[in-house]
Each structure stands twice: as C-alpha cells, then as structure tokens.
Scaffold this motif. Structure first.
Motif, PDB file in Angstrom:
ATOM      1  N   VAL A 289     -16.209 -47.851   9.548  1.00  0.00           N
ATOM      2  CA  VAL A 289     -17.278 -47.195  10.293  1.00  0.00           C
ATOM      3  C   VAL A 289     -18.096 -48.278  11.033  1.00  0.00           C
ATOM      4  O   VAL A 289     -18.443 -49.300  10.680  1.00  0.00           O
ATOM      5  CB  VAL A 289     -18.329 -46.125   9.147  1.00  0.00           C
ATOM      6  N   LEU A 290     -18.212 -47.921  12.313  1.00  0.00           N
ATOM      7  CA  LEU A 290     -19.139 -48.955  13.090  1.00  0.00           C
ATOM      8  C   LEU A 290     -20.253 -48.347  13.328  1.00  0.00           C
ATOM      9  O   LEU A 290     -20.530 -47.011  13.944  1.00  0.00           O
ATOM     10  CB  LEU A 290     -18.323 -48.877  14.823  1.00  0.00           C
ATOM     11  N   ASP A 291     -21.424 -49.120  13.317  1.00  0.00           N
ATOM     12  CA  ASP A 291     -22.945 -48.572  13.327  1.00  0.00           C
ATOM     13  C   ASP A 291     -23.229 -48.982  15.082  1.00  0.00           C
ATOM     14  O   ASP A 291     -23.204 -50.114  15.296  1.00  0.00           O
ATOM     15  CB  ASP A 291     -23.948 -49.406  12.313  1.00  0.00           C
ATOM     16  N   LEU A 292     -23.394 -47.978  15.722  1.00  0.00           N
ATOM     17  CA  LEU A 292     -23.654 -48.530  17.146  1.00  0.00           C
ATOM     18  C   LEU A 292     -24.955 -48.894  17.610  1.00  0.00           C
ATOM     19  O   LEU A 292     -25.176 -49.289  18.457  1.00  0.00           O
ATOM     20  CB  LEU A 292     -23.558 -46.853  17.706  1.00  0.00           C
ATOM     21  N   ARG A 293     -25.801 -49.058  16.304  1.00  0.00           N
ATOM     22  CA  ARG A 293     -27.019 -49.646  16.787  1.00  0.00           C
ATOM     23  C   ARG A 293     -27.240 -51.107  16.523  1.00  0.00           C
ATOM     24  O   ARG A 293     -27.864 -51.672  17.460  1.00  0.00           O
ATOM     25  CB  ARG A 293     -28.172 -49.012  15.665  1.00  0.00           C
ATOM     26  N   ASP A 294     -26.226 -51.773  15.780  1.00  0.00           N
ATOM     27  CA  ASP A 294     -26.050 -53.288  15.844  1.00  0.00           C
ATOM     28  C   ASP A 294     -24.586 -53.508  15.829  1.00  0.00           C
ATOM     29  O   ASP A 294     -24.274 -54.647  15.836  1.00  0.00           O
ATOM     30  CB  ASP A 294     -26.734 -53.708  14.343  1.00  0.00           C
ATOM     31  N   MET A 295     -23.549 -52.555  16.096  1.00  0.00           N
ATOM     32  CA  MET A 295     -22.329 -52.840  16.235  1.00  0.00           C
ATOM     33  C   MET A 295     -21.639 -53.376  15.137  1.00  0.00           C
ATOM     34  O   MET A 295     -20.765 -54.155  15.076  1.00  0.00           O
ATOM     35  CB  MET A 295     -21.702 -53.674  17.407  1.00  0.00           C
ATOM     36  N   PRO A 299     -16.292 -51.570   6.269  1.00  0.00           N
ATOM     37  CA  PRO A 299     -14.709 -51.027   5.614  1.00  0.00           C
ATOM     38  C   PRO A 299     -14.896 -50.099   4.759  1.00  0.00           C
ATOM     39  O   PRO A 299     -15.779 -50.420   3.724  1.00  0.00           O
ATOM     40  CB  PRO A 299     -14.007 -52.126   5.153  1.00  0.00           C
ATOM     41  N   LEU A 300     -14.138 -48.868   4.642  1.00  0.00           N
ATOM     42  CA  LEU A 300     -14.403 -47.844   3.618  1.00  0.00           C
ATOM     43  C   LEU A 300     -13.436 -47.844   2.401  1.00  0.00           C
ATOM     44  O   LEU A 300     -12.731 -49.164   2.280  1.00  0.00           O
ATOM     45  CB  LEU A 300     -14.058 -46.505   4.416  1.00  0.00           C
ATOM     46  N   GLY A 301     -13.908 -47.262   1.441  1.00  0.00           N
ATOM     47  CA  GLY A 301     -13.058 -47.343   0.145  1.00  0.00           C
ATOM     48  C   GLY A 301     -11.752 -47.050  -0.073  1.00  0.00           C
ATOM     49  O   GLY A 301     -11.128 -46.964  -0.999  1.00  0.00           O
ATOM     50  N   LEU A 313     -17.997 -34.645   7.334  1.00  0.00           N
ATOM     51  CA  LEU A 313     -18.267 -33.360   6.790  1.00  0.00           C
ATOM     52  C   LEU A 313     -20.128 -33.263   6.737  1.00  0.00           C
ATOM     53  O   LEU A 313     -20.314 -32.248   6.841  1.00  0.00           O
ATOM     54  CB  LEU A 313     -17.798 -33.389   5.145  1.00  0.00           C
ATOM     55  N   ASP A 314     -20.585 -34.215   6.743  1.00  0.00           N
ATOM     56  CA  ASP A 314     -22.069 -34.448   6.996  1.00  0.00           C
ATOM     57  C   ASP A 314     -22.280 -35.923   7.215  1.00  0.00           C
ATOM     58  O   ASP A 314     -21.448 -36.786   7.924  1.00  0.00           O
ATOM     59  CB  ASP A 314     -22.813 -34.153   5.581  1.00  0.00           C
ATOM     60  N   ASN A 315     -23.445 -36.269   7.529  1.00  0.00           N
ATOM     61  CA  ASN A 315     -23.745 -37.488   7.716  1.00  0.00           C
ATOM     62  C   ASN A 315     -23.459 -38.916   6.984  1.00  0.00           C
ATOM     63  O   ASN A 315     -23.524 -39.956   7.371  1.00  0.00           O
ATOM     64  CB  ASN A 315     -25.226 -37.823   8.287  1.00  0.00           C
ATOM     65  N   SER A 316     -22.773 -38.452   5.712  1.00  0.00           N
ATOM     66  CA  SER A 316     -22.624 -39.278   4.717  1.00  0.00           C
ATOM     67  C   SER A 316     -21.177 -39.383   4.305  1.00  0.00           C
ATOM     68  O   SER A 316     -20.673 -40.239   3.458  1.00  0.00           O
ATOM     69  CB  SER A 316     -23.751 -39.191   3.630  1.00  0.00           C
ATOM     70  N   THR A 317     -20.345 -38.478   4.526  1.00  0.00           N
ATOM     71  CA  THR A 317     -18.943 -38.050   4.247  1.00  0.00           C
ATOM     72  C   THR A 317     -18.056 -37.783   5.109  1.00  0.00           C
ATOM     73  O   THR A 317     -18.406 -37.077   6.229  1.00  0.00           O
ATOM     74  CB  THR A 317     -19.038 -37.132   3.047  1.00  0.00           C
ATOM     75  N   LEU A 318     -16.815 -38.536   5.002  1.00  0.00           N
ATOM     76  CA  LEU A 318     -15.868 -38.433   6.053  1.00  0.00           C
ATOM     77  C   LEU A 318     -14.626 -37.595   5.291  1.00  0.00           C
ATOM     78  O   LEU A 318     -14.500 -37.693   4.186  1.00  0.00           O
ATOM     79  CB  LEU A 318     -15.271 -39.696   6.473  1.00  0.00           C
ATOM     80  N   PRO A 334     -16.968 -41.649   0.972  1.00  0.00           N
ATOM     81  CA  PRO A 334     -18.245 -42.138   1.593  1.00  0.00           C
ATOM     82  C   PRO A 334     -18.395 -42.940   2.647  1.00  0.00           C
ATOM     83  O   PRO A 334     -17.408 -43.664   2.791  1.00  0.00           O
ATOM     84  CB  PRO A 334     -19.106 -42.761   0.203  1.00  0.00           C
ATOM     85  N   ALA A 335     -19.267 -42.764   3.625  1.00  0.00           N
ATOM     86  CA  ALA A 335     -19.261 -43.225   4.911  1.00  0.00           C
ATOM     87  C   ALA A 335     -19.915 -44.747   4.826  1.00  0.00           C
ATOM     88  O   ALA A 335     -19.966 -45.385   5.946  1.00  0.00           O
ATOM     89  CB  ALA A 335     -19.738 -42.423   6.048  1.00  0.00           C
ATOM     90  N   ASP A 336     -20.398 -44.943   3.528  1.00  0.00           N
ATOM     91  CA  ASP A 336     -21.214 -46.349   3.643  1.00  0.00           C
ATOM     92  C   ASP A 336     -20.515 -47.408   3.110  1.00  0.00           C
ATOM     93  O   ASP A 336     -20.923 -48.651   2.785  1.00  0.00           O
ATOM     94  CB  ASP A 336     -22.647 -45.922   2.962  1.00  0.00           C
ATOM     95  N   GLY A 337     -19.262 -47.128   2.719  1.00  0.00           N
ATOM     96  CA  GLY A 337     -18.276 -48.448   2.152  1.00  0.00           C
ATOM     97  C   GLY A 337     -18.188 -48.105   0.594  1.00  0.00           C
ATOM     98  O   GLY A 337     -17.645 -49.133   0.022  1.00  0.00           O
ATOM     99  N   THR A 338     -19.188 -47.510  -0.038  1.00  0.00           N
ATOM    100  CA  THR A 338     -19.077 -47.444  -1.514  1.00  0.00           C
ATOM    101  C   THR A 338     -17.983 -46.240  -1.855  1.00  0.00           C
ATOM    102  O   THR A 338     -17.347 -45.420  -1.008  1.00  0.00           O
ATOM    103  CB  THR A 338     -20.387 -46.869  -1.967  1.00  0.00           C
ATOM    104  N   GLY A 339     -17.839 -45.995  -3.310  1.00  0.00           N
ATOM    105  CA  GLY A 339     -16.896 -45.094  -3.879  1.00  0.00           C
ATOM    106  C   GLY A 339     -15.435 -45.281  -3.500  1.00  0.00           C
ATOM    107  O   GLY A 339     -14.849 -46.264  -2.969  1.00  0.00           O
ATOM    108  N   SER A 340     -14.927 -44.155  -3.793  1.00  0.00           N
ATOM    109  CA  SER A 340     -13.442 -44.191  -3.767  1.00  0.00           C
ATOM    110  C   SER A 340     -12.978 -42.768  -3.430  1.00  0.00           C
ATOM    111  O   SER A 340     -13.819 -41.928  -3.269  1.00  0.00           O
ATOM    112  CB  SER A 340     -12.819 -44.375  -5.327  1.00  0.00           C
ATOM    113  N   PRO A 341     -11.560 -42.644  -2.989  1.00  0.00           N
ATOM    114  CA  PRO A 341     -10.909 -41.426  -2.406  1.00  0.00           C
ATOM    115  C   PRO A 341     -11.084 -40.368  -3.344  1.00  0.00           C
ATOM    116  O   PRO A 341     -10.834 -40.427  -4.253  1.00  0.00           O
ATOM    117  CB  PRO A 341      -9.794 -41.712  -1.625  1.00  0.00           C
TER     118      PRO A 341
END
Length: 355
Positions: A289-295, A299-301, A313-318, A334-341
């Motif tokens: 996931v690339l944050d467009l505010r600071d580029m 890496p995701l889980g 699916l929402d602002n936090s889940t892909l 999760p889109a923040d790099g935490t968790g597992s599939p």
C-alpha cells in the motif's frame, strides 16, 4: 518378430488405445455433467434479483452492490461454483460473504460496479473463434451499450460517480508474469458514450519531459474522479505508476515498480502489486500500500504472489483473488501491514462493494 506376433502386438495396441479413448470420453462427460450440477460442498445458489443500487453515503459509497433499499452492504462477484449458475454475477450479504448466493443470469468474466453503473466483460457464446465484448449495465443489470473487445478481458473499473468506465484486455499473451505480452486499455464516458479506444494515444510525461516508446502498454486503471485516474505504464522492461488526466489526455509517471493500483475510498492510498527480487519468475509479486500523502510504501501481510487488482472493502481492508479449487477464492488482508490473510469466500472472482 514374426508376422503373427506383429499382428498380435498391433491388435493389443489398438484395444489399449480404444480403452484409453473411451475412458477419457467418459471422464470428460462426467466432468461436464458435474459442472452442470449444483455443487454440494459450497454455498447455495438460487436465481433472484441482483441490483447495483446502493443507499450508502460518504467516501466510497456506491462502489459495489446492494439489493433494494435496505441499505445493507453487499458484495457482487462472478460465481465460480460448478452448477447452472457458474460465471453468473451473484450477490451476497457483506456481513455473510460465505452465505447463500443470489444469481442474476448475467454472465461476466470480469466485472466492477460503482454508483449504479456496472461494467461486464463477456465471452460471446456460440462462436468457434473466441470473441469478447464490454457491456455497460445499469443498476438493474440491464444492458445500456456494448463494445467489441480486441482481446482477452483482464481488468475493469468504474469511477466513484458511475460515469466513467475503464477496461483492459490482453491483445497477446496470457499473463502479466512474463515480458512478452501486449495490452489495450480503454476509457468510456457513459454520459456522452465517447470511447477512448487506447491509453496509448495519451501523451506520456516522464521526468518532466514528453516520452514516446514503441513498446508502451497500459493496464489497471483506478479512478480518482471522472477526470483523473491512476494506472500502470510499462515500457523498456519497467513498470510505472502513472496519474492520468482524461481531458488533457496525458499520463505522468510517479513511481517505478507499481502494477494494478487500486485507490482507497478516502483517496489517500493506493494498493498495488510490486515485483520483489527474491520471488520466482512465475510468482513475482507482493502486495503493498502506497500512502499518497508521503509516498511511503507498506508491505502487506500476504506473502503469496497476488496476480490481481485488489478491491478495497473499506478504508482498512483489501480483498483480492487467489487460485482455488474452482478457479479462484477471495481473500482479505488489513491495509496497514498488520494481520494475516483470511479467506473471505470460495469460488469467487471480480468483487465489487455497494452500500
């Protein structure tokens, strides 16, 4: 070897080959019959009303499917379960994605929807040579217009307002994993029905200068609004994230090694797949996931290679597709790099969220 022995060997060979042929015919017939029967080990599927009308509000509203005016968020996707509804668009409650499926009788290879507009990339039936078309659907899945496709469908997206539609086809080749393939990406304005046949007609701006290359390819459009989008540009063995301007007919490179971007509902982040050096040539990607505010990249889980354009699916889940027993399954991360599939549902492809 005597003539008699040769005849015996020939006779036994013919008998053996005949037996093998009969066995394969029976096997193929049984497999064909199995595909036509309702699969017993998956969710139930029944014909019913599927609509793309949503009642949600705020950022990301209308980027999927809903039924009626209940306001309940739902998923619509291509059903991959064996049975009479295979390849039809089906609807399920987002709160119970593995639950019963409502089938639409509309067949799509690739699909997406937003704000009551759907894009369905179809294979035309009854032709010896495979042919395809892009069908624009209204909220009740009624055809509005259709357009012939010059290759195999692979990606589809709709702008948040439902006005703009994009699709990508393989003109040659069958995988993004290799280097020898060609794509064509088109953008359609559903208000004027103006079709931009190929993004290759756009002016490319690279390093603040006009760029031209005979090997330019585009794929994986994701819309920011009706006038702007992100996509993948490939040239000279590299891929780039580009930001496109529909009115100016330009694309500007932003970053290398980005494929199949997907913009978050709040417009602040892009999910994408990235080639990683340690991966094999057949499974080269990792989801980021690339944050467009600071580029900044995260890496995701998900450590498996994902050959898909993820959906938020929402602002936090892909959600994305991976190979499964019946073609593909849908997974979330999760889109923040935490968790597992986590497996969302089996035998499903090309999801959209509405409500």
């Amino acid at each position: 070897m005597t003539d008699r022995a040769r005849l015996v060997v020939l006779f036994l060979t013919v008998v053996l080959l005949g037996g093998v042929s009969v066995g394969w015919v029976r096997y193929a017939s049984e497999r064909g019959a199995l595909r036509d029967r309702q699969q017993q080990d998956g969710p139930s599927v029944a014909a019913g009303r599927v609509t793309l009308a949503g009642t949600g509000a705020g950022p990301g509203a209308g980027t999927g499917t809903g039924t009626g005016s209940t306001g309940q968020q739902r998923l619509v996707f291509r059903n991959m379960l064996w049975g009479p509804q295979r390849d039809e668009l089906v609807s399920v409650a987002a709160s119970a994605p593995a639950g019963p499926r409502t089938a639409s009788d509309v067949h799509c290879l690739r699909f997406y929807a937003a704000a009551g507009t759907g894009i369905c990339l179809q294979r035309l039936p009854g032709t010896l040579e495979e042919r395809y078309r892009a069908v624009v659907l209204d909220a009740e899945l009624r055809e509005q217009r259709h357009f012939p496709l010059g290759g195999i469908p692979t990606r589809a997206r709709v702008s948040p307002s439902g006005r703009m539609v994009a699709w990508t086809v393989f003109v040659s080749g069958d995988s993004y994993a290799g280097t020898q393939f060609s794509t064509r990406t088109s953008i359609l304005d559903t208000r004027t029905w103006t079709l931009q046949q190929s993004l290759e007609d756009y002016q490319v701006i690279m390093d603040d200068k006009a760029y031209r290359g005979a090997d330019v390819n585009f794929w994986g459009v994701t819309f920011a609004d009706d006038d702007h989008f992100y996509a993948t540009l490939a040239t000279r063995g590299k891929t780039y994230l580009v930001r496109g301007d529909v009115r100016a007919r330009t694309v500007t490179t932003l970053r290398e090694n980005v494929e199949c971007p997907s913009l978050s509902p709040d417009g602040t982040r892009l999910a994408f797949k990235k080639r990683v050096p340690e991966a094999s040539a057949d499974a080269p990607w990792r989801e980021y996931v690339l944050d467009l505010r600071d580029m900044r990249e995260t890496p995701l889980g998900e450590h498996r290679s994902v050959d898909d354009q993820a959906v938020w699916l929402d602002n936090s889940t892909l959600v994305y597709a991976l190979a499964g027993d019946y073609g593909s399954d849908l997974w979330t991360i999760p889109a923040d790099g935490t968790g597992s599939p986590t497996r969302l549902t089996t035998a499903a492809l090309a999801p959209a969220v509405i409500g």
